[in-house]
Write a protein that holds these residues in place. Structure first.
Motif, PDB file in Angstrom:
ATOM      1  N   PRO A 194      20.697  80.174 -57.742  1.00  0.00           N
ATOM      2  CA  PRO A 194      21.894  79.391 -58.052  1.00  0.00           C
ATOM      3  C   PRO A 194      23.141  79.870 -57.332  1.00  0.00           C
ATOM      4  N   GLY A 195      23.243  81.173 -57.050  1.00  0.00           N
ATOM      5  CA  GLY A 195      24.426  81.678 -56.361  1.00  0.00           C
ATOM      6  C   GLY A 195      24.582  81.076 -54.982  1.00  0.00           C
ATOM      7  N   PHE A 196      23.488  80.970 -54.274  1.00  0.00           N
ATOM      8  CA  PHE A 196      23.508  80.360 -52.934  1.00  0.00           C
ATOM      9  C   PHE A 196      23.904  78.892 -53.021  1.00  0.00           C
ATOM     10  N   ALA A 197      23.351  78.182 -54.020  1.00  0.00           N
ATOM     11  CA  ALA A 197      23.640  76.758 -54.165  1.00  0.00           C
ATOM     12  C   ALA A 197      25.112  76.509 -54.472  1.00  0.00           C
ATOM     13  N   VAL A 198      25.677  77.311 -55.367  1.00  0.00           N
ATOM     14  CA  VAL A 198      27.089  77.138 -55.726  1.00  0.00           C
ATOM     15  C   VAL A 198      27.985  77.493 -54.543  1.00  0.00           C
ATOM     16  N   ALA A 199      27.627  78.531 -53.786  1.00  0.00           N
ATOM     17  CA  ALA A 199      28.400  78.870 -52.584  1.00  0.00           C
ATOM     18  C   ALA A 199      28.379  77.723 -51.581  1.00  0.00           C
ATOM     19  N   LEU A 200      27.250  77.055 -51.483  1.00  0.00           N
ATOM     20  CA  LEU A 200      27.131  75.889 -50.607  1.00  0.00           C
ATOM     21  C   LEU A 200      28.068  74.772 -51.049  1.00  0.00           C
ATOM     22  N   LEU A 201      28.106  74.516 -52.350  1.00  0.00           N
ATOM     23  CA  LEU A 201      28.976  73.464 -52.881  1.00  0.00           C
ATOM     24  C   LEU A 201      30.445  73.810 -52.675  1.00  0.00           C
ATOM     25  N   ARG A 202      30.797  75.082 -52.832  1.00  0.00           N
ATOM     26  CA  ARG A 202      32.188  75.488 -52.586  1.00  0.00           C
ATOM     27  C   ARG A 202      32.567  75.268 -51.128  1.00  0.00           C
ATOM     28  N   GLY A 203      31.649  75.541 -50.221  1.00  0.00           N
ATOM     29  CA  GLY A 203      31.920  75.283 -48.810  1.00  0.00           C
ATOM     30  C   GLY A 203      32.110  73.810 -48.533  1.00  0.00           C
ATOM     31  N   MET A 204      31.358  72.967 -49.237  1.00  0.00           N
ATOM     32  CA  MET A 204      31.504  71.525 -49.063  1.00  0.00           C
ATOM     33  C   MET A 204      32.899  71.052 -49.471  1.00  0.00           C
ATOM     34  N   VAL A 205      33.430  71.603 -50.553  1.00  0.00           N
ATOM     35  CA  VAL A 205      34.765  71.202 -51.004  1.00  0.00           C
ATOM     36  C   VAL A 205      35.782  71.450 -49.898  1.00  0.00           C
ATOM     37  N   ASN A 206      35.680  72.591 -49.226  1.00  0.00           N
ATOM     38  CA  ASN A 206      36.606  72.880 -48.128  1.00  0.00           C
ATOM     39  C   ASN A 206      36.456  71.880 -46.983  1.00  0.00           C
ATOM     40  N   GLY A 207      35.256  71.344 -46.810  1.00  0.00           N
ATOM     41  CA  GLY A 207      35.038  70.402 -45.726  1.00  0.00           C
ATOM     42  C   GLY A 207      35.469  68.983 -46.025  1.00  0.00           C
ATOM     43  N   TYR A 208      35.663  68.642 -47.298  1.00  0.00           N
ATOM     44  CA  TYR A 208      35.991  67.256 -47.655  1.00  0.00           C
ATOM     45  C   TYR A 208      37.420  66.860 -47.284  1.00  0.00           C
ATOM     46  N   TYR A 209      38.285  67.827 -46.986  1.00  0.00           N
ATOM     47  CA  TYR A 209      39.616  67.461 -46.491  1.00  0.00           C
ATOM     48  C   TYR A 209      39.490  66.691 -45.181  1.00  0.00           C
ATOM     49  N   ALA A 210      38.650  67.193 -44.291  1.00  0.00           N
ATOM     50  CA  ALA A 210      38.442  66.508 -43.014  1.00  0.00           C
ATOM     51  C   ALA A 210      37.787  65.152 -43.232  1.00  0.00           C
ATOM     52  N   PHE A 211      36.869  65.077 -44.174  1.00  0.00           N
ATOM     53  CA  PHE A 211      36.217  63.811 -44.457  1.00  0.00           C
ATOM     54  C   PHE A 211      37.230  62.782 -44.952  1.00  0.00           C
ATOM     55  N   ALA A 212      38.143  63.201 -45.826  1.00  0.00           N
ATOM     56  CA  ALA A 212      39.157  62.283 -46.335  1.00  0.00           C
ATOM     57  C   ALA A 212      40.046  61.767 -45.213  1.00  0.00           C
ATOM     58  N   VAL A 213      40.405  62.642 -44.295  1.00  0.00           N
ATOM     59  CA  VAL A 213      41.224  62.227 -43.153  1.00  0.00           C
ATOM     60  C   VAL A 213      40.448  61.253 -42.266  1.00  0.00           C
ATOM     61  N   PHE A 214      39.171  61.502 -42.071  1.00  0.00           N
ATOM     62  CA  PHE A 214      38.332  60.593 -41.284  1.00  0.00           C
ATOM     63  C   PHE A 214      38.356  59.184 -41.876  1.00  0.00           C
ATOM     64  N   CYS A 215      38.135  59.079 -43.178  1.00  0.00           N
ATOM     65  CA  CYS A 215      38.122  57.760 -43.821  1.00  0.00           C
ATOM     66  C   CYS A 215      39.486  57.082 -43.756  1.00  0.00           C
ATOM     67  N   LEU A 216      40.545  57.855 -43.962  1.00  0.00           N
ATOM     68  CA  LEU A 216      41.894  57.306 -43.918  1.00  0.00           C
ATOM     69  C   LEU A 216      42.205  56.729 -42.536  1.00  0.00           C
ATOM     70  N   VAL A 217      41.997  57.530 -41.500  1.00  0.00           N
ATOM     71  CA  VAL A 217      42.310  57.092 -40.137  1.00  0.00           C
ATOM     72  C   VAL A 217      41.425  55.912 -39.739  1.00  0.00           C
ATOM     73  N   LEU A 218      40.157  55.963 -40.105  1.00  0.00           N
ATOM     74  CA  LEU A 218      39.246  54.885 -39.760  1.00  0.00           C
ATOM     75  C   LEU A 218      39.662  53.571 -40.407  1.00  0.00           C
ATOM     76  N   SER A 219      40.005  53.626 -41.687  1.00  0.00           N
ATOM     77  CA  SER A 219      40.412  52.417 -42.388  1.00  0.00           C
ATOM     78  C   SER A 219      41.696  51.836 -41.804  1.00  0.00           C
ATOM     79  N   LEU A 220      42.604  52.711 -41.374  1.00  0.00           N
ATOM     80  CA  LEU A 220      43.860  52.250 -40.797  1.00  0.00           C
ATOM     81  C   LEU A 220      43.673  51.627 -39.412  1.00  0.00           C
ATOM     82  N   LEU A 221      42.742  52.155 -38.623  1.00  0.00           N
ATOM     83  CA  LEU A 221      42.622  51.748 -37.228  1.00  0.00           C
ATOM     84  C   LEU A 221      41.643  50.611 -36.978  1.00  0.00           C
ATOM     85  N   LEU A 222      40.673  50.425 -37.871  1.00  0.00           N
ATOM     86  CA  LEU A 222      39.654  49.416 -37.606  1.00  0.00           C
ATOM     87  C   LEU A 222      40.222  48.001 -37.495  1.00  0.00           C
TER      88      LEU A 222
END
Length: 268
Positions: A194-222
């Protein structure tokens, strides 16, 4: 050509992230897997098949779906000590409930309001994870990569084929189905604890900022730019944010390390 894109691109990207995670650990794997490697190709296929206006609306809803993914992540982290099957069931049920709540809203949030809500949720989510389980020795599973790739292919095919009947709202939400979380975290939990799995999920949270920006820019530009250029600019913006967040995390860890050592010396 579009069929090959659906069939091959997502599984190949999942394989690359999986191999990177086995080489550099759960934090890096989580950070990479949150990049739009699954939903990005799905939105690209939707835009090619359904048109840019449809895809722009779907991208805005994919942005909101980050909220459901965070619910999934927190539920899994809280239940990880119960074992992989129970934690996965709890997380998927929580995700499904969150999607139902988002779908049931009579008025869709404006794009910028949705972006702000996602950023606030990302800032608060790490506080809800609870204490991290004890880490276990890293074991590299030898036979799970084909299953991860198969899950990505099935998701890409099912969502893009169903987009016309689902409409932009549901197709956008389901483009963010936690395929990476489900497959990557589930197999990692079983192999490494479980420690490895939770560490993986914490890393994903840090990556979702970029994902949110991707969706925002894409929706604005399409609506105003060619499809290829819109995706290129959205991906570039996401990459800049991804690298910026990585730098900030590394800087924070570097600043916390002397404090932790000083605290340990005082305790001794």
């Amino acid at each position: 050509m579009i069929f090959l894109l659906k069939l091959l691109l997502v599984p190949v990207l999942i394989a690359l992230v999986t191999l990177a995670g086995r080489r550099w650990g759960p934090g890096v794997a989580g950070w990479l897997s949150a990049f739009p490697i699954v939903s990005g190709p799905i939105l690209l296929v939707i835009s090619l098949e359904q048109g840019p206006a449809f895809a722009a609306s779907a991208a805005g809803n994919t942005l909101l779906a980050v909220l459901a993914i965070l619910v999934f992540s927190v539920a899994y982290a809280r239940c990880a000590h119960l074992g992989m099957p129970r934690a996965m069931v709890a997380a998927l049920l929580a995700y499904g409930l969150a999607v139902l709540v988002l779908q049931a809203q009579p008025v869709q949030l404006p794009l910028w309001a949705g972006f702000a809500a996602v950023v606030i949720a990302l800032l608060g989510a790490p506080r809800l994870f609870g204490p991290a389980p004890a880490p276990a020795a890293v074991v590299k599973p030898a036979n799970d990569l084909p299953w991860r790739m198969l899950a990505g292919a099935l998701l890409s095919l099912s969502v893009t084929y169903a987009a016309a009947s689902l409409g932009p709202r549901l197709s956008g939400l389901f483009a963010m189905f936690p395929v990476m979380s489900t497959v990557l975290v589930g197999f990692s939990h079983r192999a490494n604890g479980p420690g490895f799995a939770v560490a993986l999920l914490r890393g994903m949270v840090n990556g979702y900022y970029a994902f949110a920006v991707f969706c925002l820019v894409l929706s604005l530009l399409l609506g105003s730019q060619p499809i290829g250029l819109a995706f290129l600019l959205a991906t570039g913006a996401a990459l800049v944010v991804q690298l910026g967040v990585k730098w900030m995390v590394q800087r924070s860890c570097a600043q916390d390390l002397p404090k932790a050592r000083a605290g340990g010396q005082k305790a001794a």
